[in-house]
Design a protein around this motif. Structure first.
Motif, mmCIF file in Angstrom:
data_model
loop_
_atom_site.group_PDB
_atom_site.id
_atom_site.type_symbol
_atom_site.label_atom_id
_atom_site.label_comp_id
_atom_site.label_asym_id
_atom_site.label_seq_id
_atom_site.Cartn_x
_atom_site.Cartn_y
_atom_site.Cartn_z
ATOM 1 N N LEU A 43 -23.766 80.195 -38.937
ATOM 2 C CA LEU A 43 -22.588 80.733 -38.277
ATOM 3 C C LEU A 43 -22.970 81.312 -36.925
ATOM 4 O O LEU A 43 -24.066 81.847 -36.748
ATOM 5 C CB LEU A 43 -21.955 81.826 -39.142
ATOM 6 N N LYS A 44 -22.072 81.198 -35.969
ATOM 7 C CA LYS A 44 -22.332 81.761 -34.642
ATOM 8 C C LYS A 44 -22.333 83.282 -34.713
ATOM 9 O O LYS A 44 -21.390 83.882 -35.221
ATOM 10 C CB LYS A 44 -21.264 81.295 -33.657
ATOM 11 N N ASN A 45 -23.393 83.877 -34.203
ATOM 12 C CA ASN A 45 -23.450 85.333 -34.167
ATOM 13 C C ASN A 45 -22.388 85.888 -33.225
ATOM 14 O O ASN A 45 -22.093 85.284 -32.186
ATOM 15 C CB ASN A 45 -24.827 85.807 -33.695
ATOM 16 N N PRO A 46 -21.810 87.028 -33.551
ATOM 17 C CA PRO A 46 -20.879 87.657 -32.612
ATOM 18 C C PRO A 46 -21.580 87.976 -31.290
ATOM 19 O O PRO A 46 -22.780 88.274 -31.273
ATOM 20 C CB PRO A 46 -20.465 88.946 -33.334
ATOM 21 N N ASP A 47 -20.843 87.878 -30.197
ATOM 22 C CA ASP A 47 -21.406 88.207 -28.884
ATOM 23 C C ASP A 47 -21.521 89.721 -28.747
ATOM 24 O O ASP A 47 -20.522 90.446 -28.836
ATOM 25 C CB ASP A 47 -20.529 87.652 -27.767
ATOM 26 N N ILE A 48 -22.740 90.192 -28.524
ATOM 27 C CA ILE A 48 -23.003 91.619 -28.350
ATOM 28 C C ILE A 48 -23.967 91.781 -27.187
ATOM 29 O O ILE A 48 -24.929 91.017 -27.059
ATOM 30 C CB ILE A 48 -23.624 92.258 -29.610
ATOM 31 N N LEU A 84 -27.396 89.346 -40.846
ATOM 32 C CA LEU A 84 -26.068 89.973 -40.910
ATOM 33 C C LEU A 84 -25.925 91.181 -39.990
ATOM 34 O O LEU A 84 -24.837 91.737 -39.895
ATOM 35 C CB LEU A 84 -25.710 90.405 -42.340
ATOM 36 N N ARG A 85 -27.007 91.571 -39.303
ATOM 37 C CA ARG A 85 -26.943 92.787 -38.483
ATOM 38 C C ARG A 85 -25.794 92.720 -37.481
ATOM 39 O O ARG A 85 -24.973 93.644 -37.401
ATOM 40 C CB ARG A 85 -28.265 92.989 -37.746
ATOM 41 N N ASP A 86 -25.743 91.641 -36.680
ATOM 42 C CA ASP A 86 -24.708 91.545 -35.647
ATOM 43 C C ASP A 86 -23.308 91.511 -36.250
ATOM 44 O O ASP A 86 -22.361 92.085 -35.694
ATOM 45 C CB ASP A 86 -24.939 90.313 -34.786
ATOM 46 N N PHE A 87 -23.173 90.847 -37.389
ATOM 47 C CA PHE A 87 -21.868 90.776 -38.040
ATOM 48 C C PHE A 87 -21.427 92.156 -38.530
ATOM 49 O O PHE A 87 -20.258 92.529 -38.402
ATOM 50 C CB PHE A 87 -21.922 89.796 -39.216
ATOM 51 N N LEU A 88 -22.371 92.906 -39.075
ATOM 52 C CA LEU A 88 -22.032 94.239 -39.570
ATOM 53 C C LEU A 88 -21.670 95.174 -38.423
ATOM 54 O O LEU A 88 -20.701 95.939 -38.505
ATOM 55 C CB LEU A 88 -23.207 94.809 -40.368
ATOM 56 N N ILE A 89 -22.449 95.114 -37.333
ATOM 57 C CA ILE A 89 -22.165 95.966 -36.172
ATOM 58 C C ILE A 89 -20.803 95.630 -35.585
ATOM 59 O O ILE A 89 -19.975 96.511 -35.323
ATOM 60 C CB ILE A 89 -23.271 95.813 -35.103
ATOM 61 N N ARG A 269 -16.300 90.752 -19.349
ATOM 62 C CA ARG A 269 -15.853 91.499 -20.528
ATOM 63 C C ARG A 269 -16.959 92.447 -20.990
ATOM 64 O O ARG A 269 -17.295 92.518 -22.162
ATOM 65 C CB ARG A 269 -15.500 90.519 -21.652
ATOM 66 N N ASP A 270 -17.532 93.164 -20.046
ATOM 67 C CA ASP A 270 -18.729 93.949 -20.361
ATOM 68 C C ASP A 270 -18.488 95.011 -21.436
ATOM 69 O O ASP A 270 -19.360 95.270 -22.272
ATOM 70 C CB ASP A 270 -19.317 94.576 -19.100
ATOM 71 N N LEU A 271 -17.317 95.616 -21.463
ATOM 72 C CA LEU A 271 -17.066 96.694 -22.422
ATOM 73 C C LEU A 271 -16.913 96.162 -23.843
ATOM 74 O O LEU A 271 -17.453 96.741 -24.796
ATOM 75 C CB LEU A 271 -15.829 97.490 -22.005
ATOM 76 N N SER A 272 -16.184 95.064 -23.996
ATOM 77 C CA SER A 272 -16.039 94.505 -25.344
ATOM 78 C C SER A 272 -17.369 93.947 -25.845
ATOM 79 O O SER A 272 -17.644 93.977 -27.046
ATOM 80 C CB SER A 272 -14.951 93.426 -25.374
ATOM 81 N N LEU A 273 -18.209 93.466 -24.925
ATOM 82 C CA LEU A 273 -19.540 93.007 -25.328
ATOM 83 C C LEU A 273 -20.416 94.167 -25.773
ATOM 84 O O LEU A 273 -21.130 94.080 -26.775
ATOM 85 C CB LEU A 273 -20.210 92.264 -24.174
ATOM 86 N N MET A 274 -20.376 95.263 -25.030
ATOM 87 C CA MET A 274 -21.169 96.430 -25.406
ATOM 88 C C MET A 274 -20.748 96.971 -26.764
ATOM 89 O O MET A 274 -21.583 97.446 -27.541
ATOM 90 C CB MET A 274 -21.035 97.518 -24.333
ATOM 91 N N LEU A 275 -19.467 96.882 -27.053
ATOM 92 C CA LEU A 275 -18.963 97.382 -28.325
ATOM 93 C C LEU A 275 -19.145 96.360 -29.451
ATOM 94 O O LEU A 275 -19.096 96.713 -30.624
ATOM 95 C CB LEU A 275 -17.486 97.743 -28.183
ATOM 96 N N GLY A 276 -19.382 95.094 -29.073
ATOM 97 C CA GLY A 276 -19.584 94.056 -30.072
ATOM 98 C C GLY A 276 -18.305 93.463 -30.619
ATOM 99 O O GLY A 276 -18.304 92.833 -31.669
#
Length: 391
Positions: A43-48, A84-89, A269-276
């Motif tokens: 699965l593609k990791n969320p962009d963070i 799962l780290r990125d998904f959980l964050i 979209r720097d803020l939404s990326l920082m927040l994940g």
């Protein structure tokens, strides 16, 4: 009366049935298996964008100090790299965001889902609760005067543009604990003091942005910076002032520039990326800036660093015979496509390398020097430079 021994008491406590222990063990094994098998789903990791380097696997210890530091390094590695780290964050931060608060100290959730960047001042400069005193403002103006006079002696023009933060332009989306209306800030006092001293080269696009904000999307919820439409208004204000000194520099109509259609992953979209949460919220804004700052074949880098913050020279097709030294921060990304139409050569240096670059001025002899900086950074820019008085 028969007494009860400790053994009798212990033996009378209920013992969990074997089936319960079996369920617990199976649950643990399933959880462990899930963590190890999940990557196989591809699965593609969320962009963070965490703005830090994640911990790497520690090297084999070579001495007692390495051995003592090993547990902490292993902990950091596991925390930064477990499946799962990125998904959980991302999931947790999106849940927090929907509740109206942030999962990081650098981002503040305002009203109506708007995100704001906290530079450590907790938005206090724009709220008016943090302000330079009169003495500091006088020193700022003296620093501006020093630079303007130094460049004037060399036949060059000097401009300074404030790039407004969105909590100043959109107070209706601020956090509820901030003042609901715009108030006097130190930036207002700085600009007023500079004008009183006879300097009108400080370009302040806030009034123009406030007038136009109900007609166009000048900032959005999920990024710090103005959109391409907001940057165009800033460009128009800057070039209108420059045209007083260079009559052929009048701003062009927006129809002269072509907006781009970047993919969702390339949208600012720097803020939404920082927040994940970038994958969970919509991003739709007009932009004129591509991923590349400029055509690499027409870019000369001035150091081994070839990133966007590196000092560099842009060679354009403007054919105006004019050279600009642009001392800038990230707000200039959207501004730059407009400026390229007016200068054959744009020498760029990021403000993290200095708020005034005498070395570049002496070497390249630009027609104009412009500083473009985020509104809340204005206070840091005008310290006196003794060597400027010697030239």
């Amino acid at each position: 009366m028969k007494s009860t021994s400790n053994r009798d008491v212990l033996s009378s406590k209920p013992i969990a049935p074997i089936s319960s222990w079996r369920a617990l063990i199976i649950g643990i094994l399933l959880a462990v298996a899930l963590f190890h098998l999940f990557p196989l789903l591809k699965l593609k990791n969320p962009d963070i964008a965490e703005n830090r380097v994640l911990a790497s696997a520690p090297e084999l210890p070579k001495n007692p100090n390495d051995w003592s530091a090993l547990p902490a390094k292993l902990d950091s590695y596991v925390m930064d790299n477990f499946p799962l780290r990125d998904f959980l964050i991302s999931g947790l931060n999106f849940f927090r965001y929907k509740l109206g608060y942030s999962g990081t100290s650098r981002i503040i959730v305002g009203q109506h889902g708007w995100l704001f960047y906290d530079d450590g001042t907790h938005l206090s400069i724009i709220s008016g609760s943090l302000m330079l005193d009169d003495t500091s403002i006088d020193y700022w103006v003296k620093g501006f005067q020093q630079r303007a006079e130094y460049l004037k002696r060399k036949g060059m023009k000097f401009y300074f543009m404030v790039a407004p933060v969105k909590e100043d332009i959109y107070p209706e989306h601020r956090p509820e604990w901030m003042p609901a209306n715009r108030t006097t800030t130190e930036i207002d006092k700085i600009i007023s003091a500079a004008k009183s001293a006879g300097y009108d080269q400080i370009v302040d696009p806030r009034a123009a942005l406030l007038t136009e904000k109900y007609n166009q999307k000048l900032y959005d919820e999920y990024d710090t910076h103005w959109t391409g439409l907001g940057a165009y208004i800033g460009y128009r204000q800057l070039m209108t002032r420059m045209a007083q000194d260079f009559p052929d520099m009048a701003p062009l109509p927006i129809s002269a520039f072509k907006p781009l259609s970047p993919s969702s992953s390339e949208q600012p979209r720097d803020l939404s990326l920082m927040l994940g949460i970038a994958d969970f919220v919509p991003h739709n804004r007009v932009t004129f800036a591509g991923v590349l700052t400029h055509d690499p074949n027409k870019t000369t880098f001035l150091s081994d660093n070839h990133s966007w913050v590196a000092p560099q020279i842009l060679h354009t097709d403007a054919k105006t015979g004019k050279t600009l030294l642009l001392l800038r921060d990230s707000f200039t990304t959207e501004l730059l496509p407009f400026l390229k139409a007016h200068f054959d050569t744009i020498i760029m240096a990021h403000l993290q390398d200095g708020f005034f670059r005498k070395d570049l001025i002496e070497k390249y002899k630009p027609d104009a020097v412009a500083i473009v900086i985020i509104e809340t950074g204005t206070r840091h820019t005008m310290s006196l430079i003794p060597e400027l008085d010697k030239n």
